[in-house]
Design a protein around this motif. Structure first.
Motif, short mmCIF file in Angstrom:
data_model
loop_
_atom_site.label_atom_id
_atom_site.label_comp_id
_atom_site.label_asym_id
_atom_site.label_seq_id
_atom_site.Cartn_x
_atom_site.Cartn_y
_atom_site.Cartn_z
N LEU A 182 67.05 46.67 15.86
CA LEU A 182 66.34 46.93 17.11
C LEU A 182 64.84 47.09 16.86
N GLU A 235 60.46 52.76 22.11
CA GLU A 235 61.70 53.27 22.70
C GLU A 235 62.14 52.47 23.93
N GLN A 236 61.19 52.16 24.80
CA GLN A 236 61.55 51.47 26.04
C GLN A 236 62.08 50.06 25.78
N ARG A 291 63.79 49.28 23.07
CA ARG A 291 65.14 49.48 22.51
C ARG A 291 66.17 49.81 23.60
N VAL A 292 65.73 50.42 24.69
CA VAL A 292 66.65 50.74 25.79
C VAL A 292 67.35 49.47 26.25
N GLU A 293 66.60 48.42 26.52
CA GLU A 293 67.17 47.17 27.00
C GLU A 293 67.96 46.46 25.89
N GLN A 294 67.46 46.52 24.67
CA GLN A 294 68.17 45.88 23.56
C GLN A 294 69.54 46.51 23.36
N ALA A 295 69.61 47.83 23.36
CA ALA A 295 70.89 48.52 23.18
C ALA A 295 71.84 48.22 24.33
N ARG A 296 71.29 48.10 25.54
CA ARG A 296 72.13 47.77 26.70
C ARG A 296 72.75 46.38 26.54
N GLU A 302 68.10 55.95 24.09
CA GLU A 302 68.40 54.51 24.14
C GLU A 302 69.73 54.15 23.48
N ALA A 315 66.39 54.37 15.60
CA ALA A 315 66.48 55.50 16.53
C ALA A 315 67.42 56.54 15.94
#
Length: 278
Positions: free
Chosen positions: A172, A178-179, A181-186, A212, A206
């Motif tokens: 990631l 951080e923001q 990674r939020v979409e990547q993890a989703r 995230e 993280a």
């Protein structure tokens, strides 16, 4: 004169005998195959590992292969991996340690600063999975937004402990993104959720209680029983800066034991787990 010829013939015969006994002197031998004296060893059939190689770093692929060979995992996911480096690691594992692996790549970019190569043909960079069993159904996906550098995930189907399982490997976005990674993890969690049994390897950049990572925790557990979203317990760090960034998430599979293994050849430690009821 006849004595001289006889002596030369005798010396030549002795040289041939010595060559047969000692074998060829070139690495690998003129006849091909593994290096002389290398015993073939087996991988541990239920062992998986993840390792961020550190890039760009001036590390020897001989040393990297030796680190992997110490633990002989059935499957290992590598991040920050250049295709030529992984190819050499695979060769050294076989020729120096008797460990035979299949390899699949998850290239996300071609960058001279990461992997060298000719200016018009820079090296391929991303993830890789090495497996002692053959791999099928490889997919390689770039995240819609990689952050400061292209990032993605790859997945294969292979056998771990004799049973088929879907294995993912990801990296990631960097620590302060951080923001992104939020979409990547989703995105990653949405794909993992399609499989009842999955192993997700990778550097998530993280810590366990980072918001995230919530989609992954909803689906799976880490092999370290002390690592979970709630900031309690003693979660072993996996980096030189004492943070837990590297994970082996399991879905539908139970961990038997895990180890965090220090290595002088990367700024990330190796995370390894033996799996039960695979």
């Amino acid at each position: 004169m006849l004595l001289g010829v006889g002596a030369r013939l005798l010396a030549g015969a002795m040289i041939v005998v010595c060559m047969v006994l000692v074998g060829p002197s070139a690495p690998g031998g003129a006849l091909g195959g593994s290096l002389p004296g290398v015993a073939v060893k087996d991988t541990v059939p239920n062992r998986v590992m993840t390792w961020n190689l550190c890039n760009p770093c001036e590390e020897s692929n001989v040393d990297r292969a030796a680190e992997i060979a110490k633990y002989a995992p059935q499957v290992i996911g590598l991040q920050e991996a250049c295709e030529p480096d992984v190819a050499r690691i695979r060769e050294y594992l076989e020729n120096l340690h008797g460990l035979v692996y299949h390899v699949e790549y998850g290239t996300v970019l071609r960058k001279w600063g990461r992997c060298g190569g000719a200016p018009w043909s820079p090296g391929a960079y991303g993830q890789a999975i090495l497996s002692a069993a053959p791999m099928t159904d490889r997919v390689n996906v770039e995240y819609p937004d990689g952050g400061s550098e292209d990032r993605g995930y790859m997945a294969v189907t292979t056998r771990v402990g004799g049973k088929l399982v879907r294995v993912f490997n990801t990296h990631l976005a960097e620590r302060r993104q951080e923001q992104v990674r939020v979409e990547q993890a989703r995105v990653l969690a949405g794909v993992v959720a399609r499989h009842d049994r999955a192993i997700v390897l990778g550097d998530f950049n993280a810590v366990p209680d980072a918001p995230e990572l919530a989609p992954m925790w909803e689906l799976a557990t880490d092999v370290d029983p002390q690592c979970h979203p709630s900031p309690v317990g003693t979660c072993e760090p996996t980096t030189e800066w004492q943070s837990k960034f590297d994970y082996i998430f399991l879905r539908g599979i139970t961990p038997l034991r895990h180890r965090v293994l220090a290595s002088p050849y990367s700024d990330h430690l190796m995370l390894q787990s033996d799996l039960d009821q695979v």
